[in-house]
Motif scaffolding. Structure first.
Motif, short mmCIF file in Angstrom:
data_model
loop_
_atom_site.label_atom_id
_atom_site.label_comp_id
_atom_site.label_asym_id
_atom_site.label_seq_id
_atom_site.Cartn_x
_atom_site.Cartn_y
_atom_site.Cartn_z
N MET A 48 15.68 -21.44 94.61
CA MET A 48 14.57 -22.07 95.15
C MET A 48 14.79 -23.55 94.90
O MET A 48 14.99 -23.91 93.63
CB MET A 48 13.35 -21.66 94.39
CG MET A 48 13.09 -20.15 95.03
SD MET A 48 13.01 -19.62 96.73
CE MET A 48 13.63 -17.87 96.53
N GLY A 49 14.80 -24.52 95.66
CA GLY A 49 14.99 -25.93 95.52
C GLY A 49 14.26 -26.51 94.52
O GLY A 49 13.14 -25.86 94.00
N ASN A 50 14.81 -27.69 93.72
CA ASN A 50 14.13 -28.35 92.59
C ASN A 50 12.46 -28.69 92.99
O ASN A 50 11.77 -28.67 92.15
CB ASN A 50 14.82 -29.38 92.32
CG ASN A 50 14.35 -30.28 91.29
OD1 ASN A 50 14.04 -29.90 90.17
ND2 ASN A 50 13.95 -31.64 91.49
N ASN A 51 12.27 -29.20 94.37
CA ASN A 51 11.04 -29.67 94.69
C ASN A 51 10.06 -28.38 95.16
O ASN A 51 8.99 -28.58 95.63
CB ASN A 51 11.16 -30.68 95.88
CG ASN A 51 12.09 -30.18 96.96
OD1 ASN A 51 12.14 -28.96 96.95
ND2 ASN A 51 12.35 -31.25 97.72
N GLY A 52 10.68 -27.05 95.07
CA GLY A 52 9.67 -26.17 95.81
C GLY A 52 9.47 -26.07 97.22
O GLY A 52 8.71 -25.24 97.78
N ASP A 53 10.44 -26.80 98.06
CA ASP A 53 10.14 -26.81 99.56
C ASP A 53 10.89 -26.01 100.37
O ASP A 53 10.72 -25.69 101.19
CB ASP A 53 10.29 -28.52 99.81
CG ASP A 53 9.01 -29.35 99.53
OD1 ASP A 53 8.05 -28.90 99.07
OD2 ASP A 53 9.19 -30.62 99.54
N THR A 54 12.16 -25.89 99.71
CA THR A 54 13.23 -24.98 100.50
C THR A 54 13.98 -24.10 99.47
O THR A 54 13.78 -24.38 98.08
CB THR A 54 14.25 -25.84 101.22
OG1 THR A 54 14.88 -26.82 100.25
CG2 THR A 54 13.68 -26.62 102.45
N GLY A 55 14.33 -22.89 100.02
CA GLY A 55 15.19 -22.08 99.15
C GLY A 55 16.42 -21.48 99.93
O GLY A 55 16.51 -21.76 101.28
N LEU A 56 17.06 -20.64 99.47
CA LEU A 56 18.22 -20.12 100.08
C LEU A 56 18.56 -18.74 99.44
O LEU A 56 18.61 -18.55 98.07
CB LEU A 56 19.39 -20.77 100.04
CG LEU A 56 20.81 -20.45 100.66
CD1 LEU A 56 20.58 -20.45 102.05
CD2 LEU A 56 22.01 -21.38 100.38
N ALA A 57 18.79 -17.56 100.10
CA ALA A 57 19.17 -16.33 99.51
C ALA A 57 20.32 -15.72 100.51
O ALA A 57 20.62 -16.00 101.50
CB ALA A 57 17.94 -15.55 99.57
N ILE A 58 21.10 -15.01 99.64
CA ILE A 58 22.30 -14.26 100.26
C ILE A 58 22.26 -12.80 100.08
O ILE A 58 22.27 -12.57 98.92
CB ILE A 58 23.54 -14.87 99.85
CG1 ILE A 58 23.69 -16.55 99.93
CG2 ILE A 58 24.71 -14.27 100.45
CD1 ILE A 58 24.78 -17.29 99.39
#
Length: 244
Positions: A48-58
């Motif tokens: 989860m991005g540092n600012n809590g706005d975006t994330g990514l999962a694989i």
């Protein structure tokens, strides 16, 4: 300014960052919980991005990627396949420092299609030069996907000023490089699949053409038999030759 005014300033200065940190933590938790509810997806790696706005999962087993966005309307999950990932770039203060892109014929065509859709300038990034300043404010990973409506997904690893030789920047760059490397592996996997498909398709076309020619020849023989040009015995003999 009296003593209590100074106290209020100090308390506010300390309290605001704490409140912001709690808010970011809550947003990350919300994204994590939303991801758990996604069917047919079991993340083997996620961030989860540092600012809590975006994330990514694989999901390496299913060869799927989920782009996560946390907006005013809630958390949005966008599942895509490996082959929909087109480029990956690390940005430091808005400047591209490294980039990986699809190299196969099909991947290049997809990237070209997005460029024709009017987002080519955005996909290309900036000049690719790194800034010489000793301090850095942002570190981001940008992923371009095969979606003309929303082709870009930015993942933040650092969004406040810090020194290049500081722990925060080094940690952010380590994470950014790790995830850039992971996405580069996905891109390479997709390229390999494209190349295998390109090798298979010509033989499939030859086989299809052969089958079509055989069907045509059998049809011609049937016509000749029906018109009385060939006897039933002659038709059977020629048919066996074609099928042998």
């Amino acid at each position: 300014m009296d003593f209590w005014s100074w106290v209020l300033i100090v308390v506010a200065g300390v309290g605001i960052p704490i409140v912001q940190a709690i808010g970011v933590s809550n947003k990350k938790t919300t994204m994590e919980e939303k991801l758990k509810s996604l069917p047919d997806f079991s993340p083997t790696q996620k961030i989860m991005g540092n600012n809590g706005d975006t994330g990514l999962a694989i999901d390496e087993n299913r060869k799927k990627v989920v782009l996560i966005k946390n907006g005013s309307s809630g958390v949005n999950l966008k599942p895509i396949t490996y082959r929909d990932v087109l480029t990956s770039e690390i940005f430091v203060d808005g400047e591209t420092i490294t980039k990986t892109a699809r190299g196969s014929q099909l991947g290049g065509a997809l990237i070209g299609g997005l460029a024709l859709g009017g987002v080519g300038a955005i996909i290309g990034g900036l000049s690719g030069k790194t800034k010489s300043s000793e301090k850095v404010k942002r570190v981001d990973l940008r992923i371009t996907v095969n979606d003309t409506k929303s082709p870009l997904h930015d993942l933040n690893f650092m969004d406040f000023k810090g020194k290049k030789d500081g722990i925060v920047y080094k940690s952010a760059m380590e994470q950014a490089r790790h995830w850039h490397g992971l996405v580069a592996v996905l891109i390479k996997t997709a390229d390999n699949e494209d190349e295998r498909q390109e090798r298979i398709e010509p033989s499939s076309n030859v086989e299809s053409s052969t089958q079509t020619s055989l069907a045509d020849e059998l049809s011609k023989l049937s016509d000749l038999r029906d018109k009385g040009v060939l006897s039933e015995e002659e038709f059977s003999t020629q048919k066996r030759k074609l099928l042998s």
